[in-house]
Design a protein around this motif. Structure first.
Motif, PDB file in Angstrom:
ATOM      1  N   ALA A  48      -8.645  14.414  56.217  1.00 32.05           N
ATOM      2  CA  ALA A  48      -9.624  14.089  55.188  1.00 32.05           C
ATOM      3  C   ALA A  48     -10.705  13.172  55.757  1.00 32.05           C
ATOM      4  CB  ALA A  48      -8.941  13.419  54.005  1.00 32.05           C
TER       5      ALA A  48
ATOM      6  N   ASN B  24      -7.962  13.202  46.432  1.00 30.86           N
ATOM      7  CA  ASN B  24      -8.799  14.360  46.120  1.00 30.86           C
ATOM      8  C   ASN B  24     -10.035  14.001  45.311  1.00 30.86           C
ATOM      9  OD1 ASN B  24      -7.011  16.033  47.405  1.00 30.86           O
ATOM     10  ND2 ASN B  24      -5.788  16.317  45.552  1.00 30.86           N
ATOM     11  N   GLN B  25      -9.853  13.092  44.356  1.00 31.09           N
ATOM     12  CA  GLN B  25     -10.997  12.709  43.527  1.00 31.09           C
ATOM     13  C   GLN B  25     -12.066  12.009  44.350  1.00 31.09           C
ATOM     14  OE1 GLN B  25      -8.570  10.560  40.719  1.00 31.09           O
ATOM     15  NE2 GLN B  25      -9.224  11.922  39.076  1.00 31.09           N
TER      16      GLN B  25
ATOM     17  N   ILE C 103     -12.638  12.503  47.436  1.00 31.97           N
ATOM     18  CA  ILE C 103     -13.285  13.488  48.287  1.00 31.97           C
ATOM     19  C   ILE C 103     -14.316  14.291  47.493  1.00 31.97           C
ATOM     20  CG2 ILE C 103     -12.893  15.648  49.510  1.00 31.97           C
ATOM     21  CD1 ILE C 103     -10.208  14.321  50.440  1.00 31.97           C
ATOM     22  N   ARG C 104     -13.956  14.663  46.271  1.00 30.03           N
ATOM     23  CA  ARG C 104     -14.897  15.453  45.480  1.00 30.03           C
ATOM     24  C   ARG C 104     -16.182  14.690  45.203  1.00 30.03           C
ATOM     25  NH1 ARG C 104     -12.748  18.077  40.297  1.00 30.03           N
ATOM     26  NH2 ARG C 104     -10.615  17.438  40.750  1.00 30.03           N
TER      27      ARG C 104
ATOM     28  N   ILE D  96      -0.801  20.646  52.557  1.00 38.37           N
ATOM     29  CA  ILE D  96      -1.314  21.078  51.256  1.00 38.37           C
ATOM     30  C   ILE D  96      -0.251  20.876  50.184  1.00 38.37           C
ATOM     31  CG2 ILE D  96      -2.131  23.079  49.928  1.00 38.37           C
ATOM     32  CD1 ILE D  96      -3.523  23.981  52.540  1.00 38.37           C
TER      33      ILE D  96
ATOM     34  N   PHE E 200      -0.269  17.028  49.358  1.00 38.23           N
ATOM     35  CA  PHE E 200      -1.465  16.472  48.722  1.00 38.23           C
ATOM     36  C   PHE E 200      -1.954  17.298  47.535  1.00 38.23           C
ATOM     37  CE2 PHE E 200      -1.509  14.277  52.720  1.00 38.23           C
ATOM     38  CZ  PHE E 200      -2.103  13.061  52.440  1.00 38.23           C
TER      39      PHE E 200
ATOM     40  N   GLU F  73      -2.981  21.461  45.906  1.00 42.13           N
ATOM     41  CA  GLU F  73      -3.832  22.600  46.269  1.00 42.13           C
ATOM     42  C   GLU F  73      -5.282  22.184  46.521  1.00 42.13           C
ATOM     43  OE1 GLU F  73      -3.533  25.695  47.112  1.00 42.13           O
ATOM     44  OE2 GLU F  73      -1.349  25.542  47.034  1.00 42.13           O
ATOM     45  N   ASP F  74      -5.785  21.249  45.693  1.00 40.99           N
ATOM     46  CA  ASP F  74      -7.158  20.785  45.837  1.00 40.99           C
ATOM     47  C   ASP F  74      -7.506  20.418  47.257  1.00 40.99           C
ATOM     48  OD1 ASP F  74      -8.001  20.969  43.343  1.00 40.99           O
ATOM     49  OD2 ASP F  74      -8.348  18.820  43.017  1.00 40.99           O
ATOM     50  N   PHE F  75      -6.498  19.957  47.946  1.00 43.32           N
ATOM     51  CA  PHE F  75      -6.727  19.395  49.266  1.00 43.32           C
ATOM     52  C   PHE F  75      -7.178  20.451  50.259  1.00 43.32           C
ATOM     53  CE2 PHE F  75      -5.624  17.341  53.267  1.00 43.32           C
ATOM     54  CZ  PHE F  75      -6.118  16.080  53.031  1.00 43.32           C
ATOM     55  N   SER F  76      -6.860  21.730  49.969  1.00 39.22           N
ATOM     56  CA  SER F  76      -7.202  22.770  50.935  1.00 39.22           C
ATOM     57  C   SER F  76      -8.710  22.848  51.148  1.00 39.22           C
ATOM     58  CB  SER F  76      -6.631  24.117  50.491  1.00 39.22           C
ATOM     59  OG  SER F  76      -6.810  24.277  49.121  1.00 39.22           O
TER      60      SER F  76
ATOM     61  N   ASN G  13     -10.481  20.625  52.048  1.00 39.29           N
ATOM     62  CA  ASN G  13     -10.816  19.844  53.227  1.00 39.29           C
ATOM     63  C   ASN G  13     -10.542  20.546  54.529  1.00 39.29           C
ATOM     64  OD1 ASN G  13     -11.547  17.188  52.237  1.00 39.29           O
ATOM     65  ND2 ASN G  13      -9.560  17.399  51.242  1.00 39.29           N
TER      66      ASN G  13
END
Ligand code: ADP
Ligand code: MG
Length: 678
Positions: free
Chosen positions: A224, A390-391, A393-394, A667, A670, A672-675, A677
């Motif tokens: 990340a 994840n948040q 990162i978004r 994945i 962390f 699914e969202d993490f994918s 990255n």
């Protein structure tokens, strides 16, 4: 049976059991295999009956000589008494209220019993022991964390079945990594963690599984981070813009620590390198001013900035603060939250795209896909421990390589920070603004509540304000916990000349905002609240906080709550009202009385957690770990980190064939969202 098969292929797992298992995140046989024991019972202590002593826990093998079932409690309950014997003596085995067990025992048959030995009327007894017909109970027995609807016995049986697939478990590490770290094989590890033959083998196996998990964690964190900074050049803000102009306009002199932090941030911002910095500062240390200096720099260099906060109240407060401080500098401030009208949101979004808003603050609403910027240069997350990886990162993805600043008041023990944030630059605000006095903290037994509220009244008479915090909103079945509603009711009677208000998380946003605004203005004197006030709220005139049922709160939370007072020039007070006799709660309160240093408190918090309890990862926006305990496994974490680093340097996005298994595990940990990255 295959690893990927649904758990329902196991004998005894129907729809109801499947549902219960899903609560433990067990859906496939593989999930089951990676669901590890919480602890073990050493049942190798096989004894003859004549060797048994009171209070010891032991395994015996004995034949049932007699089985008698009696009734008690006016015949409503049944008691089953067994007389069991081996060659050396006899013992009574008792089951209360367990008539259904009668059928399980046959006179003349041998059983293995495991339980605690007690003595009644000079005779030895075992009450409610575990039992089985064979030796399945002996050895080192795993104890799994469970959920309603699943028994330990069932879990052990299913685990035994899944054990036939240990050799199929996929290997995610290379031969070299395994050799370099002297790790055992996956199969050996799984076998000995679930059903250890001896302690040494259990330790070897556990080491391996902890290593794997921590390596997955580190690989994810590094990926990340790498993805955010590596190889890309960032935005350099203008050297012509001096933050001193802004600092000079503040109504107070910055502390040395604040100046140092702003200096560090300023250097980052002027360089081509993407800033990736964590600001750690205890509650009240003045992190907002540091963030504002960075925002000033960004906006005056021609970029937009965003500051995300975890709660609406806090975001609103930032909005008011930024507006007040920035208007004179010609900086346009915006606000966005989920509770706004759709038309209002659309207008703000349009202004953001058009560049009419220079800096926006708000809640998670800011990371929604419809929100777009025209030239985002700086991303700030306040109270970062409240957000997931994840948040964050978004939010960052809203711009092209924006500079990143995260702020937290939840101190991470130094030992841990070095490892978790090793690749992140850290600034520490280790100094409070002058004139702040430590909040005087007292533990109060429930019977002294009244005198505590008498004290509160004296503060009110002097024109000050108070917070009262309770753990629950409604009265619950647990009689002892005072609900916010009930407390608010009592206090409005007691403080009849004052304005007492209630605020809680289940309230409508508008209502919360209105009450908060009134508390700001001093029109509400006593604010009774659930933990919604935990983060960030700043009302310097509030000088006393009473925490009801303090035994319900963790140390970090207590410290955060206490930080709501002592923010102005007045002496401030914190009362922790304790109910019950929890030893750990008393220790926590002791620490709170003794110290106001967030870092010290965090270290103590780590020590206080009992063995086997998982370190509060969520507090730091990290995923929950399955088998590792960061407090205990720092050493393994360091080794795992070194390996993760090698892999990420060689293959930053985990594209190579040999890293697919590792990627899958990342994945999985962390989400699914993490994918995104990778
Ligand atoms: P936190 O670090 O908990 O976010 P804040 O930024 O909310 O703290 O600051 C707490 C209070 O201290 C605010 O009222 C702020 O205006 C004030 N403050 C910040 N820095 C200073 C300073 N150097 N001198 C005096 N007051 C300050
Ligand atoms: Mg703050």
């Amino acid at each position: 049976m295959e690893l990927k098969d649904s758990i329902s292929c196991l004998k005894g797992v129907g729809p109801r059991k499947s549902e219960a298992l899903a609560k433990l995140n067990i859906r496939t046989v593989e999930d089951l295999m990676f669901f590890f024991p919480r602890s073990y019972e050493d049942r190798r202590c096989r004894k003859e009956i004549c060797q048994l002593r009171e209070d010891e826990t032991a395994v015996i093998k004995a034949e049932i000589k007699l089985a008698v079932s009696d009734r008690y409690r006016k015949g409503r309950k049944q008691i089953l008494r067994l007389l069991a014997a081996d060659d050396t003596g006899t013992i009574e085995v008792v089951f209360f209220n367990a008539g259904y067990l009668q059928k399980s025992f046959k006179v003349g048959t041998e059983y293995v019993f495991y339980g605690k030995v007690s003595a009644a009327f000079g005779k030895l007894q075992m009450v409610h022991p575990d039992f089985s017909k064979d030796e399945g109970l002996t050895g080192i027995i795993p104890v799994y964390p469970l959920t309603k609807g699943i028994t330990q016995k069932e879990m052990r049986t299913w685990q035994k079945t899944a054990g036939s697939l240990y050799d199929k478990a996929e290997e995610m590490l290379s031969e070299e990594t395994i050799e370099r770290n002297r790790l055992c094989s996956m199969e050996y590890a799984l076998r000995n963690v679930h059903f250890p033959q001896e302690k040494q083998k259990l330790l070897e196996g556990k080491y391996r599984l902890v290593f794997d998990e921590l390596m997955v964690l580190q690989t994810g964190l590094m990926a990340a981070r790498q993805n955010s900074i590596d190889g890309r050049s960032g935005i350099a803000f203008s050297r012509q813009v001096s933050v001193d102009e802004y600092i000079g306009s503040l109504p107070y002199e910055l502390t040395g620590a604040q100046k140092r932090c702003i200096g560090e941030i300023n250097d980052d911002l002027e360089s081509e390198r993407i800033m990736n910095r964590l600001v750690q500062g205890d509650v009240g240390s003045g992190k907002t001013a540091v963030a504002e200096a960075a925002i000033y720099k960004a906006v005056k260099s021609g970029f937009q900035a965003v500051m995300m906060a975890p709660t609406e109240i806090l975001a609103k407060q930032h909005y008011e603060g930024l507006k007040a401080n920035f208007e004179a500098h010609g900086i346009k401030v915006g606000f966005l939250s989920g509770s706004m009208k759709a038309s209002e949101k659309r207008a703000v979004q349009q202004d953001l795209r058009d560049g009419k808003i220079d800096v926006i603050t708000g809640t998670h609403a800011i990371i929604q896909p419809e929100v777009e910027f025209c030239r985002l240069g700086l991303v700030i997350t306040d109270e970062q421990h409240r957000f997931g990886v994840n948040q964050r990162i978004r939010l960052k993805e809203k711009g092209t390589n924006p500079n990143i600043l995260v702020m937290t008041a939840t101190p991470i023990p130094r030992t841990l920070a070095v490892v978790l944030y090793g690749d992140l630059d850290v600034s520490v605000i280790d100094e409070l603004p002058p004139g702040r006095q430590p909040v005087k903290t007292r533990c109060v037994r429930n019977k002294m509540r009244n005198s505590c509220y008498d004290f509160v009244e004296k503060q009110l008479e002097q024109g000050r304000q108070a917070y009262v915090v309770t753990p629950l909103i409604e009265e619950s079945e647990v009689m002892d916990v005072r609900s916010a509603r009930q407390v608010a009711q009592e206090l409005s009677e007691k403080f009849s000349g004052y304005n007492v208000a209630l605020i809680h998380g289940a309230m409508k946003q508008q209502e919360k905002d209105e009450k908060m605004a009134l508390f700001y203005k001093g029109e509400i004197d006593v604010l009774v609240a659930t933990v919604v006030i935990e983060v960030g709220i700043n009302v310097p005139n509030a000088t006393v906080i009473v925490i009801e049922n303090a035994e319900r709160f963790g140390l970090a939370q207590l410290h955060q709550l206490r930080g709501r007072v002592g923010r102005g020039k007045y002496s401030s007070y914190c009362f922790l009202i304790l109910e019950g006799n929890s030893e750990i709660a008393e220790k926590r309160c002791d620490i709170m009385e003794k110290s106001s240093d967030g870092f010290f408190i965090a270290e103590e918090d780590l020590k206080l957690r009992g063995p086997g309890e998982i370190f509060g990862m969520k507090q730091h926006g990290l995923p929950d770990l399955n088998i590792s305990d960061l407090a205990k496994h720092l050493d393994i974490l360091n080794h795992a980190k070194a390996e993760a680093k090698k892999i990420i340097e060689d293959d930053p996005l985990l594209r190579k064939n040999q890293n697919q298994q590792l990627k899958r595990r990342v994945i999985r940990l962390f989400g699914e969202d993490f994918s995104l990255n990778l």
